[in-house]
Design a protein around this motif. Structure first.
Motif, PDB file in Angstrom:
ATOM      1  N   ARG A 284       9.427  53.297  47.376  1.00 60.58           N
ATOM      2  CA  ARG A 284       9.900  54.003  48.562  1.00 60.58           C
ATOM      3  C   ARG A 284       9.964  55.501  48.243  1.00 60.58           C
ATOM      4  O   ARG A 284      10.614  55.896  47.273  1.00 60.58           O
ATOM      5  N   ALA A 295       8.618  56.756  53.286  1.00 63.12           N
ATOM      6  CA  ALA A 295       7.466  55.851  53.276  1.00 63.12           C
ATOM      7  C   ALA A 295       7.760  54.761  52.268  1.00 63.12           C
ATOM      8  O   ALA A 295       8.475  54.993  51.287  1.00 63.12           O
ATOM      9  N   GLN A 297       5.954  51.178  50.253  1.00 62.61           N
ATOM     10  CA  GLN A 297       4.766  50.359  50.038  1.00 62.61           C
ATOM     11  C   GLN A 297       5.090  49.252  49.051  1.00 62.61           C
ATOM     12  O   GLN A 297       5.728  49.489  48.026  1.00 62.61           O
ATOM     13  N   ARG A 314       6.702  59.377  57.001  1.00 61.22           N
ATOM     14  CA  ARG A 314       6.780  59.283  58.458  1.00 61.22           C
ATOM     15  C   ARG A 314       8.250  59.363  58.841  1.00 61.22           C
ATOM     16  O   ARG A 314       9.111  59.038  58.039  1.00 61.22           O
ATOM     17  N   SER A 317      11.590  54.522  61.748  1.00 64.45           N
ATOM     18  CA  SER A 317      11.425  53.795  63.013  1.00 64.45           C
ATOM     19  C   SER A 317      12.764  53.718  63.740  1.00 64.45           C
ATOM     20  O   SER A 317      13.824  54.000  63.171  1.00 64.45           O
ATOM     21  N   GLY A 374      13.572  52.887  57.700  1.00 61.07           N
ATOM     22  CA  GLY A 374      12.341  52.839  56.927  1.00 61.07           C
ATOM     23  C   GLY A 374      11.695  51.475  57.042  1.00 61.07           C
ATOM     24  O   GLY A 374      12.331  50.487  57.424  1.00 61.07           O
ATOM     25  N   ALA A 375      10.403  51.425  56.689  1.00 62.89           N
ATOM     26  CA  ALA A 375       9.704  50.141  56.760  1.00 62.89           C
ATOM     27  C   ALA A 375      10.332  49.162  55.777  1.00 62.89           C
ATOM     28  O   ALA A 375      10.723  49.541  54.677  1.00 62.89           O
ATOM     29  N   ALA A 410       6.034  50.231  59.223  1.00 60.76           N
ATOM     30  CA  ALA A 410       6.048  51.685  59.049  1.00 60.76           C
ATOM     31  C   ALA A 410       5.590  52.376  60.325  1.00 60.76           C
ATOM     32  O   ALA A 410       4.549  52.031  60.882  1.00 60.76           O
TER      33      ALA A 410
END
Lengths: 533, 510
Positions: A284, A295, A297, A314, A317, A374-375, A410
């Motif tokens: 992260r 972000a 992943q 980004r 959300s 965050g995602a 994301a």
């Protein structure tokens, strides 16, 4: 904490007109019975009264372990005892009634010695590994979800020695992570492998260390090998992907273990981490300052296969939804309620500490909006709901979810989350039933009464806890969904583990089985369950 | 999820650059541990090449079981080369954290077959207990080098058994101070009596047992009264003790303050032995709600505490100090200027000229002393101190009690440069990698000659200087003066004028 050896009266003026009472005694180790000089003692007079009547006195035990408070007015006194190396860094408390012209001279106070773990960390040649971090973690159950909590960390010294101390009894995972050193590529990376006791590379395969009061586990040594040939690297870019995210923190989280480290991007926005144990990770990245762009992943590290993980920051959300208004109306208490309740999203993909909140107001139709998410995967929860309410169902786009979990992608907002509250929760009141409370005057160690679903745990089926009062063992647990439970009480510091199926089986068999009906006001005594030894 | 060779681009680019460079050197050599006359290979040590300013890593490698190292790719630039291993220290000044040996690797073969020498670091370990012999946890143990920069302090904390261990200690003379990290219930700090230690290379000083006492028990009572100040409900007065040197370290915060009673009396019960500057801070009550009033400060004098002091009478000293303006020989940099006033009798003060362009300064709360005025930092030096247009010799100003002197302080950036070559005393051959020290009005600075025996000191302020050189071995006590005595006739003295470019051919000490 060290104190002057003589009793120190800090509020003598308060007692000028009162008859004199005396409280005195001796402090000893609960295991060896040796006296404990320099124990710090705090005496609070009339703790429940207002500031004018309340007073705090301090003293320290002398070389014989003896303490004495004199000139006390009548009333209630709470004594608390603390000493380094005892009671896991906490205090032992005791309630005493002070009566005029009565001397209590024979208090025999026992403090339990804390546990400690120590050892050394060596490399494969037997040389000391310095600046490695030894970390003691315990598994905790929070609303039906198991996670790890770090209890204490220590760095190895120039001999590779570490020592973790002031520990409460419990079952712990012990891991060692090496320091990163500069290598031929001019970057910092791990020079050694990671290790979990007794030598596993990850939590899978690790054994737990069981500590009881006074445990002194020395010689818990590690021999670290060469680091695994894993690598993950990439570039982090700011919003829009054009400029590099310089000096931005990249957190490394391992599934089921939480954050295990972090790295900072260089002037190109690049980062590279080599030598992590193979496994499933989430990276992260966060903006250094300004708006909370981030972000994340997920990466799977395999030996010999470098992974590139480029990320573009980004804005977080937005999760929007509604708490079902109909359910509010089912209780009279909720109907009058003007305060909002709290909807929580707690990340479960390793960054479990990340917790976002929104407060929907019933008067506004229960709508809520949680920004900057965050995602990742999140557990949905509620706090401070109307009395008797609990999380009954979560649905997304009109479809009920089997578990109260959502996945946020994301850069994509998530709309249409609906939270249905059950408003028919039961209330359980009672008293801890055990010998620890029978002896007059002795305060039990802090702990809680537990309601454990009889069948399974997880998802909507979770444990419910309520602290009991150390003085009399009374407890209350509110908003429990109707169903079958086992009720019992455990002290907080004893090595029961609600995440361990074996322990759960023992606790259920020692607990009392109860069935709770909707809106029931149940009175149940909780059996006090002694800790396993 | 994507998998492919990571960071390949950067590494490939670095490789291509290195291969294409016409002037590069393979960096290789051996790292050794020097122990008396013997030296043994230092295995598994990190060898790090940094930029000459020590800020960025260029490359790194590790020594093998024979102490040998060889960087995988040639390097074509000037580097600072440093060897690192816990428990070992580089020889000759470049201690851990320092930049390391400066090398110019732009010529083929210039950085091959190097010899990097280290010594074993010492260890200082012990146990901290209270007056009843019980272990004391969370105590800050600080080991401060007595000769050299005061900021060079190594620290450790005691554990639940009271044990502490400070590793990585360079040889030298130290003071070990121990102070509890929290206050007791009576708001006392606990401190041990400072211990002076002479530590040799590789020595393990273990078994120290330090008894911590309440600061009151370890210090002295000082009480008395303040006269000549307003004592009313509208003002609150505080007497403040600010410690110098070890007294400041023992106070932990450096300052102790006590409120003055309504009758002007005050009492301290835990002042450690040492020298202090005493000031009175006066806080005046706001006349309107929300009004912020800055406290006023008055100088009360200096005091040496070596025992209990009763009945000390204090009164604000008449304003004593300097004021005036600073001027610039070159264009002002637009940054704040910090001036240091070092008194020959031990007084010390700083004056911050925040609005450097306007240049006005004043400090009328100085102790009477003979002060040398200099500039902090390396942006400027004090070229002259003028009074009524006349320069004061040596930038020195005498301050008598109650005297205020109006000065103009002229700052300049026209530094001098001192450079040259070092020769070996026996043969006169170039003395590569020898150490060179320059001692002048602002202290001592050191550099290491490069592989061509050249050295250079930049930004040298005017004044009288001494210079000497010696082989790159051992850790001579440069700051305390040991090397200057040992070097004997090899020490050269010379004056430095502003803007000068001085070239020296220096014969090293034996």
């Amino acid at each position: 904490m060290k104190l002057p050896a003589a009793a120190l009266l800090l509020a003598a003026g308060v007692f000028a007109q009162e008859p004199a009472g005396v409280i005195a005694g001796t402090v000893r180790s609960a295991l060896s019975r040796r006296v404990l000089p320099s124990t710090g003692i705090e005496l609070t007079l009339n703790p429940a009264s207002d500031a004018g009547q309340r007073a705090v006195l301090h003293a320290a035990a002398d070389i014989q372990g003896v303490f004495r408070f004199a000139g006390l007015p009548a009333g209630e006194a709470v004594l608390s005892f603390s000493k380094v190396g005892y009671e896991a860094g906490g205090k032992r408390t005791l309630q005493v009634a002070v009566e005029p012209d009565r001397e209590v001279n024979d208090l025999d106070i026992e403090l339990r010695p804390s546990a400690a773990v120590s050892g050394k960390v060596l490399d494969r040649d037997g040389d000391p590994v310095t600046r490695a971090v030894a970390q003691l973690q315990t598994a905790v159950l929070r609303a039906g979800v198991k996670s790890l909590r770090t209890v204490r960390t220590a760095r190895t010294d120039d001999r590779g020695h570490y020592r973790l101390y002031d520990l409460a009894p419990g079952r712990y995972y012990l891991s060692v992570s090496p320091a990163r050193v500069i290598t031929a590529a001019g970057i910092r990376e791990f020079a050694h492998s990671w290790g979990y006791f007794p030598g596993a590379p990850t939590l899978r395969g690790a054994e737990r260390i069981v500590l009881t009061w006074g445990s002194e586990r020395a010689g818990v040594d590690f021999q670290l090998g060469t680091p695994p040939r894993t690598a993950v690297g990439g570039f982090v870019r700011n919003l829009g992907g054009r400029s590099p995210c310089v000096s931005c923190p990249v957190s490394i989280m391992r599934r089921g273990e939480g954050q295990i480290g972090s790295i900072t991007t260089d002037e190109t926005g690049g980062f590279l981490i080599r030598g992590l144990p193979a496994g499933d990770y989430v990276l992260r990245a966060n903006a250094l300052e300004g708006p909370r762009f981030n972000a994340a992943q997920r990466v799977l590290l395999v030996e010999g296969e470098p992974v590139q993980a480029d990320m573009v920051l980004r804005p977080g959300s937005v999760v929007r939804g509604r708490v079902a208004a109909l359910e509010y109306g089912e209780t009279a208490a909720a109907a009058d309620r003007a305060d909002p309740l709290i909807v929580t999203l707690t990340a479960v993909d390793g960054s479990r500490s990340r917790r976002l909140r929104a407060m929907p107001a019933p008067a506004a139709g229960g709508e809520f909006e949680i920004i900057d998410v965050g995602a990742g995967e999140y557990r949905v929860g509620i706090e401070d709901g109307p009395r008797g309410s609990y999380l009954r169902e979560v649905s997304l786009g009109g479809r009920p979810l089997p578990e109260p979990r959502i996945t946020v992608a994301a850069g994509a907002d998530l709309n249409g989350l609906r939270i249905v509250l059950g408003a028919d929760g039961a209330t359980v009141r009672g008293k801890v039933d055990g010998a620890r409370f029978a002896s007059a005057g002795e305060a039990a160690p802090p702990g809680f009464a537990v309601l454990l679903p009889t069948e399974g745990i997880g998802g909507y089926r979770r444990e419910y806890l309520g602290n009991y009062r150390p003085g009399d063992g009374l407890f209350a647990i509110f908003a429990v969904p109707p169903g079958n439970y086992h009720v019992f009480a455990v002290p907080r510091d004893e090595p029961w583990d609600l995440t361990d199926p074996l322990d759960l089986g023992r606790l259920r068999s020692a607990g009392k089985a109860i069935r709770l009906r909707a809106k029931e006001e149940a009175a149940v005594d909780a059996p006090y369950v002694a800790a396993p030894r | 999820m994507k998998r492919r060779a990571c960071a390949g681009r950067a590494l490939l680019a670095a490789f291509l650059l290195a291969a294409a460079s016409p002037a590069a050197s393979v960096v290789s050599g051996v790292a050794r541990v020097v122990d008396g006359r013997r030296s043994v290979p230092l295995r598994k040590a990190a060898v790090v090449a940094l930029t000459p300013d020590g800020r960025k890593v260029v490359a790194a490698t590790r020594t093998d079981s024979e102490g040998l190292f060889r960087f995988p790719r040639p390097i074509a630039r000037r580097i600072a080369l440093r060897v690192e291993k816990v428990g070992y220290l580089p020889v000759a000044g470049a201690r851990q954290g320092g930049a390391g040996r400066i090398l110019d690797c732009r010529r083929a073969g210039a950085c091959e077959s190097l010899s990097l020498e280290t010594i074993r670091a010492a260890v200082v370990a012990g146990t901290v207990v209270d007056e009843l012999g019980e272990p004391f946890d969370n105590v800050n143990a600080a080991l401060t080098l007595l000769e050299g920069q005061a900021s060079r302090t190594l620290r450790a904390r005691s554990d639940d058994r009271g044990d502490f261990r400070i590793a990585g200690v360079a040889p030298g003379r130290y003071e070990l101070t121990t102070v509890s990290s929290y206050r007791g219930l009576d708001d006392s700090l606990y401190a041990g009596r400072p211990v002076e230690l002479e530590v040799a290379a590789g020595e393990i000083v273990a078994g120290l047992r330090i008894v911590l006492m309440r600061a009151g028990g370890g210090g002295f009572r000082v009480n008395g009264a303040v006269r000549g100040v307003e004592l009313s409900s509208r003002v609150t007065n505080f007497v403040r003790f600010r410690g110098f040197g070890s007294a400041a370290r023992r106070l932990q915060t450096g300052v102790l303050a006590r409120e003055v009673n309504a009758d002007g009396t005050f009492a301290f019960d835990k002042i450690p032995e040492g020298r202090y500057v005493l000031t009175l801070q006066q806080v005046r009550a706001a006349s309107t709600p929300g009004e912020q009033r800055r406290p006023e400060r008055f100088m009360l004098g200096a005091l040496d505490v070596a025992g209990d002091i009763e009945g000390l009478l204090l009164a604000p000293l008449p304003p004593t100090g300097i004021r005036g303006r600073i001027a610039y020989r070159e264009a002002p940099l637009g940054k704040p200027v910090l001036l240091a006033l070092q008194g020959a009798g031990g007084a010390f003060a700083q004056i911050l000229v925040a609005n450097a362009a306007a240049g006005a300064f004043a400090n009328l709360q100085l102790l009477p002393d003979r002060y040398t005025i200099r500039s902090f930092g390396r942006e400027h030096f004090v070229r002259a101190v003028l009074e009524d247009g006349e320069p004061l010799a040596g930038n020195i100003v005498d301050l008598d009690l109650g005297r205020i002197r109006d000065l103009q302080i002229l700052l300049s950036r026209d530094f001098a440069r001192v450079s040259g070559r070092v020769k070996k005393p026996e043969s006169g051959a170039p003395a590569a990698f020898y150490r060179v020290a320059l001692r002048g009005p602002h202290g001592v600075v050191g550099v290491q000659a490069d592989q061509y025996a050249r050295f250079r000191f930049e930004k040298v302020a005017p004044g009288g200087y001494e210079i000497c050189a010696w082989p790159d071995a051992g850790l001579p006590q440069v700051k305390s003066g040991g090397i200057w005595q040992q070097a004997g006739g090899a020490v050269r003295a010379f004056p430095v004028d502003a803007g000068a470019n001085i070239e020296i051919s220096l014969t090293a000490a034996r």
